[in-house]
Design an enzyme around this catalytic site. Structure first.
Site, short mmCIF file in Angstrom:
data_model
loop_
_atom_site.label_atom_id
_atom_site.label_comp_id
_atom_site.label_asym_id
_atom_site.label_seq_id
_atom_site.Cartn_x
_atom_site.Cartn_y
_atom_site.Cartn_z
N ARG A 153 -20.56 29.12 -28.06
CA ARG A 153 -21.92 28.61 -28.01
C ARG A 153 -22.84 29.43 -27.12
NH1 ARG A 153 -20.14 22.29 -26.80
NH2 ARG A 153 -18.95 21.99 -28.71
N GLU A 191 -19.06 13.93 -40.07
CA GLU A 191 -18.03 14.81 -39.52
C GLU A 191 -16.71 14.05 -39.53
OE1 GLU A 191 -16.43 16.83 -35.40
OE2 GLU A 191 -17.40 14.87 -35.46
N ASN A 226 -20.99 6.70 -32.03
CA ASN A 226 -19.66 6.22 -31.66
C ASN A 226 -19.46 5.94 -30.17
OD1 ASN A 226 -16.71 5.81 -32.11
ND2 ASN A 226 -16.62 7.62 -30.79
N ASP A 285 -17.49 23.54 -32.68
CA ASP A 285 -16.19 23.17 -32.12
C ASP A 285 -15.10 24.19 -32.44
OD1 ASP A 285 -17.24 20.74 -31.15
OD2 ASP A 285 -16.77 19.68 -33.01
N ASP A 288 -16.33 4.08 -25.81
CA ASP A 288 -16.42 3.76 -27.24
C ASP A 288 -17.27 2.51 -27.46
OD1 ASP A 288 -15.17 4.96 -29.72
OD2 ASP A 288 -14.85 2.82 -30.07
N ASP A 323 -21.97 12.37 -36.29
CA ASP A 323 -20.91 12.82 -35.39
C ASP A 323 -19.76 11.82 -35.38
OD1 ASP A 323 -20.05 14.66 -33.24
OD2 ASP A 323 -20.18 12.88 -31.96
N TRP A 357 -23.44 13.82 -25.07
CA TRP A 357 -23.09 12.84 -24.04
C TRP A 357 -24.24 11.84 -23.87
CZ3 TRP A 357 -21.08 17.24 -20.37
CH2 TRP A 357 -19.83 17.67 -20.86
C1 ABC Z 1 -15.65 18.93 -23.40
C2 ABC Z 1 -15.51 20.36 -22.93
C3 ABC Z 1 -14.25 21.01 -23.48
C4 ABC Z 1 -13.07 20.15 -23.09
C5 ABC Z 1 -13.28 18.73 -23.60
C6 ABC Z 1 -12.16 17.83 -23.16
O1 ABC Z 1 -14.51 18.21 -23.08
O2 ABC Z 1 -16.65 21.10 -23.35
O3 ABC Z 1 -14.13 22.30 -22.95
O4 ABC Z 1 -11.91 20.68 -23.70
C7 ABC Z 1 -18.70 17.04 -27.26
C8 ABC Z 1 -19.03 18.41 -26.71
C9 ABC Z 1 -17.81 19.12 -26.18
C10 ABC Z 1 -17.04 18.22 -25.22
C11 ABC Z 1 -16.74 16.90 -25.93
C12 ABC Z 1 -15.96 15.92 -25.06
O5 ABC Z 1 -17.96 16.29 -26.31
O6 ABC Z 1 -19.60 19.20 -27.75
O7 ABC Z 1 -18.18 20.30 -25.53
O8 ABC Z 1 -15.85 18.88 -24.82
O9 ABC Z 1 -16.67 15.58 -23.93
C13 ABC Z 1 -17.59 16.02 -32.39
C14 ABC Z 1 -18.61 17.12 -32.08
C15 ABC Z 1 -18.27 17.71 -30.74
C16 ABC Z 1 -18.53 16.66 -29.67
C17 ABC Z 1 -17.99 15.35 -30.03
C18 ABC Z 1 -18.11 14.28 -29.07
C19 ABC Z 1 -17.57 15.05 -31.32
O10 ABC Z 1 -18.65 18.02 -33.12
O11 ABC Z 1 -19.01 18.87 -30.43
O12 ABC Z 1 -17.93 17.16 -28.44
O13 ABC Z 1 -19.44 13.77 -29.26
C20 ABC Z 1 -12.19 15.35 -32.36
C21 ABC Z 1 -13.17 14.37 -32.99
C22 ABC Z 1 -14.45 15.06 -33.42
C23 ABC Z 1 -15.04 15.89 -32.27
C24 ABC Z 1 -13.96 16.88 -31.79
C25 ABC Z 1 -14.46 17.72 -30.63
O14 ABC Z 1 -12.82 16.13 -31.36
O15 ABC Z 1 -12.57 13.76 -34.11
O16 ABC Z 1 -15.38 14.06 -33.79
N1 ABC Z 1 -16.26 16.59 -32.70
C26 ABC Z 1 -7.70 17.13 -34.47
C27 ABC Z 1 -8.22 15.74 -34.75
C28 ABC Z 1 -9.71 15.68 -34.69
C29 ABC Z 1 -10.20 16.24 -33.38
C30 ABC Z 1 -9.72 17.70 -33.30
C31 ABC Z 1 -10.23 18.42 -32.03
O17 ABC Z 1 -8.31 17.72 -33.33
O18 ABC Z 1 -7.80 15.32 -36.02
O19 ABC Z 1 -10.12 14.32 -34.78
O20 ABC Z 1 -11.64 16.20 -33.36
O21 ABC Z 1 -9.75 17.77 -30.91
C32 ABC Z 1 -5.94 20.68 -37.90
C33 ABC Z 1 -5.53 19.25 -38.03
C34 ABC Z 1 -6.61 18.39 -37.44
C35 ABC Z 1 -6.87 18.77 -36.01
C36 ABC Z 1 -7.20 20.24 -35.97
C37 ABC Z 1 -7.48 20.73 -34.54
O22 ABC Z 1 -6.17 21.01 -36.55
O23 ABC Z 1 -5.37 18.94 -39.38
O24 ABC Z 1 -6.29 17.02 -37.54
O25 ABC Z 1 -7.95 17.98 -35.56
O26 ABC Z 1 -4.95 21.50 -38.44
CA CA Z 2 -15.20 4.13 -32.07
#
Ligand code: ABC
Ligand code: CA
Length: 493
Positions: free
Chosen positions: A353, A229, A118, A301, A174, A205, A80
């Protein structure tokens, strides 16, 4: 994950607010607050990492974050970001990060850092202008340095690139990565940062959330290995990052999904080895260099695979797949202690975690089965890599996995000089076997995982069976007798 990997270090003064005073304070799985790990803590535990044979670490995002409580807790994970150009004081100061980098390099290890370009995170406000006004620590202070807010449609590429991640409770604002000032500021920053701290690689990321052309000059300016990623199962999308030269590499999510299906899919779906073969074959065709992809069985994640009711022998097979197939293996801290965390719907965060210094997390047990298995696999890899130029026409690094025989449960593949047999049948002995002929081997070979010697049959064939008592579900990695002897791993060879 710096906050969670190792307890507050005795060699550095602990920060106060909200942080447990010492490493014995409870910080159970699911905690969405600071647990107190710092760069100094990582230094304290480098022997533990190096003891598994690793030669690089990837640390979580390290720049200044929002430091108030949000709807999802505190920013202990580092994603964040408020100001990319400042260090996050929670993990130590400049001298501490320099000390970590220096200590790694002294050991012949490398430092990879997690970069978040991003988005930024601020206390939410109705408009971008109000968000900026409310949050004085935000680096980007002009409305045009943000993309207008829109909810993300994951099925639409433009939306994925310009809309906002997060949700109403905590929107991830964003950044306008088309804005010239943004582009130049970030390029200058990454160049200077990498130079000053001796950074060896970047984990990028949310790489697919920025127009991909952005990354080539960014990574050129950094001048180090960039691995993105690109979260999802879309092979063509992931491969474009390498084939169109946006960056060196990506984390191999598609093959991760194949491995999950083969070794630790949810209990409702039968395990399916053929799926892994199918997906990874497509990955090999789509990427110019699969050897550079980051391979993994979990991350911060995803649900922990040791928590998914996986048979321990099948988990061992998954690990052998990861380390003996194409790519650069990365292991999420704690998987070596076989900890669980996450749910069966594919959600890992926040239960995946935990602080690693609590007793429920294993407390750095170097005799733990998976720790020891990783150690062995890294020993084998190191040997193969060090001697890679010495085998005519067979290289571990540059020959991709060649699938030889498979069915839904078992798999035989070659990678350069090794022949690997895997199964997902699990620990109980079963009447099952798999064989390969024309291996090119004569005499005897060695399963380097357990140092047992096997005789090569007629037709240069070799066969393994999972039927003997105690042999159920085991993986095999065969090397020529000479190679096995040269590893020095097996006292009997
Ligand atoms: C927080 C809370 C969570 C709460 C959430 C709403 O907010 O902790 O409990 O549910 C960071 C933190 C998280 C935090 C988030 C949001 O920020 O670590 O704790 O969650 O505030 C990266 C990092 C990740 C980080 C961020 C943001 C990005 O590794 O740790 O999160 O800086 C998307 C993004 C990806 C991101 C991920 C978390 O979300 O693309 O960059 N990771 C689909 C989509 C993906 C998506 C994924 C998960 O779902 O295509 O783009 O990732 O939402 C497959 C499909 C896929 C599918 C998967 C789930 O299943 O083929 O397409 O992915 O079968
Ligand atoms: Ca963007």
């Amino acid at each position: 994950m710096t906050d969670r990997f190792a307890p507050p270090s005795s060699t550095a003064p602990a920060l106060t607010s909200g942080i447990p005073e010492d490493g014995t304070a409870p910080c159970p799985a699911g905690t969405q607050n600071w647990c107190g790990g710092t760069y100094r803590s990582i230094v304290d535990k480098l022997d533990y990492i190096q003891g598994m044979g690793f030669d690089a670490i990837w640390i979580s995002a390290f720049v200044e974050n929002i430091d108030t409580m949000t709807a999802y807790g505190a920013a202990y994970h580092g994603y964040w970001v408020e100001d990319t150009t400042q260090l996050n004081p929670r993990f130590g100061d400049k001298a501490d990060l320099l000390a970590l980098s220096a200590e790694l390099h002294k050991r012949g290890m490398f430092l990879m850092v997690d970069i978040v370009v991003n988005h930024v995170v601020a206390n939410p406000a109705p408009t971008v202008q109000e968000m900026i006004d409310l949050n004085p620590d935000l680096l980007w202070r002009k409305v045009e340095q943000y993309h207008p807010r829109c909810p993300m449609d994951y099925g639409n590429t433009t939306s994925v690139e310009v809309c906002w991640m997060g949700d109403d409770k905590l929107p991830l604002a964003d950044v306008n990565t088309e804005n010239v000032e943004v582009i130049q500021t970030l390029q200058t920053w990454i160049h200077d940062f990498v130079t000053e701290f001796g950074v060896d690689g970047l984990r990028i990321d949310a790489a697919k959330h920025v127009r991909p052309e952005y990354w080539q000059p960014f990574c050129a300016s950094a001048g180090v290995f960039c691995i993105g990623e690109v979260y999802g199962s879309d092979i063509a999308e992931a491969a474009s990052f390498q084939s169109l030269n946006y960056m060196d590499s990506v984390l191999n999510f598609p093959t991760y999904y194949g491995a999950a299906a083969a070794f630790f899919n949810r209990p409702d779906a039968p395990l399916n080895m053929s799926n892994l073969v199918d997906i990874h074959s497509q990955v090999q065709k789509a990427f110019p260099d699969v050897g550079l992809l980051g391979s993994f069985l979990g991350n911060h994640d995803l649900p922990r695979y040791h928590g998914l009711q996986v048979d321990p022998r099948t988990a061992w097979n998954a690990l052998v797949w990861q380390f003996m197939s194409d790519g650069i293996p990365t292991v999420f801290y704690g998987d070596e202690q076989e900890i669980g965390g996450g749910d069966l719907q594919g959600r890992g965060d926040p239960y995946n975690r935990p602080a690693l210094w609590t007793s429920e997390s294993g407390n750095y047990d170097v005799t733990k089965g998976t720790y020891v298995n990783i150690q062995r696999l890294n020993q084998v890899r190191k040997f193969l890599i060090a001697t890679d130029g010495q085998r005519d026409g067979k290289t571990f690094l540059h020959n991709n996995v060649d699938f030889l025989e498979w069915n839904d449960n078992d798999l035989a593949f070659r990678k350069g000089p090794v022949l690997v047999f895997l199964t997902n049948r699990g620990s109980p002995s079963v009447q099952a076997s798999i064989g390969v002929s024309s291996t090119g081997w004569k005499g005897s070979v060695v399963n380097i995982l357990e140092c047992n010697v096997y005789n090569i049959g007629s037709n240069s064939s070799i066969m393994v069976s999972w039927s003997a008592a105690g042999a159920g579900g085991k993986p095999y990695v065969f090397m020529s007798y000479d190679d096995a002897a040269a590893t020095g791993i097996c006292p009997n060879v």
